[in-house]
Design a protein around this motif. Structure first.
Motif, PDB file in Angstrom:
ATOM      1  N   VAL A   1      28.988  25.464  34.669  1.00  0.00           N
ATOM      2  CA  VAL A   1      29.405  26.049  33.389  1.00  0.00           C
ATOM      3  C   VAL A   1      30.004  27.430  33.618  1.00  0.00           C
ATOM      4  O   VAL A   1      31.047  27.780  33.042  1.00  0.00           O
ATOM      5  CB  VAL A   1      28.209  26.130  32.419  1.00  0.00           C
ATOM      6  CG1 VAL A   1      28.595  26.902  31.158  1.00  0.00           C
ATOM      7  CG2 VAL A   1      27.730  24.741  32.046  1.00  0.00           C
ATOM      8  N   LEU A   2      29.337  28.208  34.462  1.00  0.00           N
ATOM      9  CA  LEU A   2      29.848  29.545  34.766  1.00  0.00           C
ATOM     10  C   LEU A   2      31.249  29.464  35.368  1.00  0.00           C
ATOM     11  O   LEU A   2      32.157  30.220  34.978  1.00  0.00           O
ATOM     12  CB  LEU A   2      28.897  30.247  35.735  1.00  0.00           C
ATOM     13  CG  LEU A   2      29.340  31.622  36.244  1.00  0.00           C
ATOM     14  CD1 LEU A   2      29.439  32.610  35.091  1.00  0.00           C
ATOM     15  CD2 LEU A   2      28.375  32.127  37.305  1.00  0.00           C
ATOM     16  N   GLU A   3      31.431  28.533  36.294  1.00  0.00           N
ATOM     17  CA  GLU A   3      32.749  28.365  36.911  1.00  0.00           C
ATOM     18  C   GLU A   3      33.786  27.966  35.869  1.00  0.00           C
ATOM     19  O   GLU A   3      34.901  28.506  35.846  1.00  0.00           O
ATOM     20  CB  GLU A   3      32.670  27.309  38.006  1.00  0.00           C
ATOM     21  CG  GLU A   3      33.999  27.042  38.699  1.00  0.00           C
ATOM     22  CD  GLU A   3      33.895  25.940  39.731  1.00  0.00           C
ATOM     23  OE1 GLU A   3      34.775  25.873  40.613  1.00  0.00           O
ATOM     24  OE2 GLU A   3      32.948  25.137  39.657  1.00  0.00           O
ATOM     25  N   ALA A   4      33.414  27.014  34.991  1.00  0.00           N
ATOM     26  CA  ALA A   4      34.357  26.556  33.972  1.00  0.00           C
ATOM     27  C   ALA A   4      34.735  27.688  33.019  1.00  0.00           C
ATOM     28  O   ALA A   4      35.906  27.830  32.639  1.00  0.00           O
ATOM     29  CB  ALA A   4      33.758  25.383  33.201  1.00  0.00           C
ATOM     30  N   LEU A   5      33.747  28.498  32.627  1.00  0.00           N
ATOM     31  CA  LEU A   5      34.036  29.614  31.719  1.00  0.00           C
ATOM     32  C   LEU A   5      34.932  30.657  32.383  1.00  0.00           C
ATOM     33  O   LEU A   5      35.877  31.171  31.768  1.00  0.00           O
ATOM     34  CB  LEU A   5      32.726  30.261  31.261  1.00  0.00           C
ATOM     35  CG  LEU A   5      31.865  29.454  30.286  1.00  0.00           C
ATOM     36  CD1 LEU A   5      30.531  30.150  30.056  1.00  0.00           C
ATOM     37  CD2 LEU A   5      32.587  29.258  28.962  1.00  0.00           C
ATOM     38  N   GLN A   6      34.628  30.975  33.635  1.00  0.00           N
ATOM     39  CA  GLN A   6      35.432  31.981  34.328  1.00  0.00           C
ATOM     40  C   GLN A   6      36.837  31.465  34.625  1.00  0.00           C
ATOM     41  O   GLN A   6      37.811  32.221  34.555  1.00  0.00           O
ATOM     42  CB  GLN A   6      34.724  32.409  35.610  1.00  0.00           C
ATOM     43  CG  GLN A   6      33.446  33.198  35.351  1.00  0.00           C
ATOM     44  CD  GLN A   6      32.751  33.629  36.631  1.00  0.00           C
ATOM     45  OE1 GLN A   6      33.024  33.102  37.704  1.00  0.00           O
ATOM     46  NE2 GLN A   6      31.845  34.582  36.521  1.00  0.00           N
ATOM     47  N   LEU A   7      36.948  30.173  34.955  1.00  0.00           N
ATOM     48  CA  LEU A   7      38.275  29.604  35.165  1.00  0.00           C
ATOM     49  C   LEU A   7      39.064  29.570  33.858  1.00  0.00           C
ATOM     50  O   LEU A   7      40.285  29.769  33.854  1.00  0.00           O
ATOM     51  CB  LEU A   7      38.159  28.196  35.748  1.00  0.00           C
ATOM     52  CG  LEU A   7      37.708  28.107  37.209  1.00  0.00           C
ATOM     53  CD1 LEU A   7      37.553  26.658  37.628  1.00  0.00           C
ATOM     54  CD2 LEU A   7      38.706  28.812  38.127  1.00  0.00           C
ATOM     55  N   LYS A   8      38.364  29.319  32.757  1.00  0.00           N
ATOM     56  CA  LYS A   8      39.033  29.346  31.456  1.00  0.00           C
ATOM     57  C   LYS A   8      39.527  30.755  31.137  1.00  0.00           C
ATOM     58  O   LYS A   8      40.652  30.946  30.651  1.00  0.00           O
ATOM     59  CB  LYS A   8      38.079  28.862  30.365  1.00  0.00           C
ATOM     60  CG  LYS A   8      38.692  28.797  28.966  1.00  0.00           C
ATOM     61  CD  LYS A   8      37.704  28.182  27.995  1.00  0.00           C
ATOM     62  CE  LYS A   8      38.339  28.039  26.609  1.00  0.00           C
ATOM     63  NZ  LYS A   8      38.582  29.328  25.968  1.00  0.00           N
ATOM     64  N   CYS A   9      38.687  31.745  31.435  1.00  0.00           N
ATOM     65  CA  CYS A   9      39.094  33.135  31.217  1.00  0.00           C
ATOM     66  C   CYS A   9      40.292  33.488  32.095  1.00  0.00           C
ATOM     67  O   CYS A   9      41.240  34.146  31.650  1.00  0.00           O
ATOM     68  CB  CYS A   9      37.919  34.061  31.507  1.00  0.00           C
ATOM     69  SG  CYS A   9      38.261  35.810  31.233  1.00  0.00           S
TER      70      CYS A   9
END
Length: 478
Positions: free
Chosen positions: A190-198
């Protein structure tokens, strides 16, 4: 991360997919990104997807609900995980089996009571056939204690049952560690997905700004149509990347909810992006001891091997005799009129009994061979697990060192990409660089940002897997 505001644009169309399922296609728009098209299938299996869509619309997936750090998610998983509940049930069953194996340590007490009536015909010279009726009443208590079963076989079986209980306890510990690892892995996803989205949103904003400048230059004839098309293509690609990253966030949260054992339909939780762990240093990774003796799966295999050895030894004791002590009291009478004086008409007995099975149709030999095969199988399983764990932990440690090194290199590559983009933008503004070269620098910067995120998450996941393999819980806080 602040609140995100979504607007559902309504169902675009209803159609039937390639599997013959009725679907609805929705389009969702938010305040920062372009529209996202999501298809839902209609029916019973659509409940989870519909709940996730509602969570997306209400902001649950993007962090508008209560935020929890990794330790909070792990604690929730330990309370709600079905795997842990199943493991606890197995543990209760093993404890009950061990209690049953200890039953020979206690004497058995048996009470009996009976009443009967007998009818009989007898011949008499004087009276001829005489009908006789007799009543018989009885009561008794028997206390018995097994002193030695087949040369101590019961004590060996008790030891084997105790070792089996220890193995199940180790299995339970392994389940707990695996749930913690699974939650940590999903949390980092989830952290990776959020940071990649950012990162994707930042890249899209750069493309959008560049598109606006290029359109202004195109209006005054300062750039060609080809230049404008190149910028438009780049902006479209970055906008698509934002849409895909939003979908990855949704998928990652789904996996986290499943790992934590919570229902997304009633859950309003998100990860706390302000309490994020960082990969350990290379020196700390190098100092990790690769002692696998604490691995619960290996401990369980060793306990089961010892238990199988005890059962094999116990099966050989079946050639030995068994010894039992007993004591009893009994009373019987033909009437209940003298019940007050029953102890004047009772009896007592004590005794020792020795039994020895001489031949049982080769049942003992069959049991011995079966126990020997089980012992060999348990020993092979333990040896195989030891070899597998040794190889696994060495491989994971090597991967961890590689991931940490790549993470540190990614920091440098990001700094280099940021500086290159800054210089490229300055050079383009003074006409010393072509638009295509500027777009290349912009794409390299977006790639470097994504690589740093992925490298950090990979290092954290590898570290968690290594710690669990070593029988240690993954880090949930600094």
């Amino acid at each position: 991360m602040g609140k995100r505001y979504f607007q559902c644009m309504g169902a675009e169309r209803k159609y039937r997919n390639e599997n013959g399922m009725d679907c609805l296609s929705f389009r969702i728009a938010d305040d920062n990104a372009a529209g996202i098209s999501i298809s839902l299938w209609i029916g019973r299996n659509a409940m989870m997807t519909t709940a996730l869509l509602l969570a997306l619309l209400t902001g649950t997936v993007t962090g508008s609900g209560e935020n929890m750090d990794l330790s909070g998610w792990v604690a929730m998983a330990l309370d709600n995980s079905p795997a842990i509940s199943s493991s606890e049930a197995s543990l209760l069953s093993a404890e009950a089996s061990f209690a049953g194996a200890e039953s020979f340590l206690y004497p058995s007490l048996t009470a009996t009571a009976g009443a009967s009536r007998m009818w009989a015909d007898s011949w008499s010279e004087e009276y001829g056939v005489v009908k006789v009726e007799n009543d018989r009443y009885s009561a008794g208590l028997t206390l018995s204690q097994e002193l030695l079963q087949s040369g101590g076989q019961n004590w060996l079986y008790r030891s084997a049952s105790e070792l089996t209980l220890l193995a199940v306890q180790a299995d339970h510990q392994s389940t707990v560690l695996e749930v913690m690892r699974s939650v940590a892995d999903s949390y980092y996803s989830v952290l990776e997905a959020l940071q990649l989205k950012c990162s994707a949103e930042t890249a899209h904003q750069r493309s959008l700004n560049q598109l606006q400048r290029t359109e202004q230059l195109y209006a005054i004839g300062a750039v060609t149509t080809l230049d404008l098309l190149q910028v438009q293509v780049q902006e479209s690609a970055d906008r698509l990347a934002v849409s895909r990253s939003s979908q990855r966030v949704l998928t990652a949260y789904t996996e986290l909810y499943v790992a934590a054992g919570v229902d997304v339909a009633v859950c309003d939780l998100a990860i706390d992006t302000n309490a994020v762990l960082h990969p350990v240093s290379e020196r700390a990774a190098e100092s990790l001891s690769l002692d696998i003796s604490r691995n619960p799966d290996l401990q369980a295999a060793r306990f089961r091997e010892k238990a199988a050895e005890k059962r094999y030894t116990a099966s050989g004791r079946s050639y030995w005799p068994s010894l039992r002590a007993s004591a009893g009291w009994s009373w019987q009478d033909g009437t209940l009129n003298n019940i007050d004086h029953m102890f004047d008409n009772d009896s007592y007995n004590v005794g020792l009994s020795l039994s020895w099975s001489i031949f049982d149709g080769f049942q003992r030999e069959s049991g011995i061979n079966s126990a020997r095969a089980s012992h060999l199988s348990a020993a092979s399983a333990r040896e195989s697990m030891e070899n597998s764990l040794e190889a696994s932990v060495h491989s994971l440690k090597g991967n961890l060192l590689t991931d940490i090194q790549y993470y540190e290199d990614s920091k440098l590559m990001l700094e280099q990409a940021e500086e290159r983009y800054r210089l490229s933008l300055s050079s383009y503004e003074i006409g010393a660089l072509t638009l295509l070269e500027l777009l290349d620098a912009q794409a390299d910067l977006a790639s470097a940002e994504a690589n740093l995120v992925t490298a950090g998450v990979n290092a954290l996941k590898t570290e968690a897997s290594l710690l669990v393999q070593l029988g240690r819980p993954p880090r949930t806080g600094e």
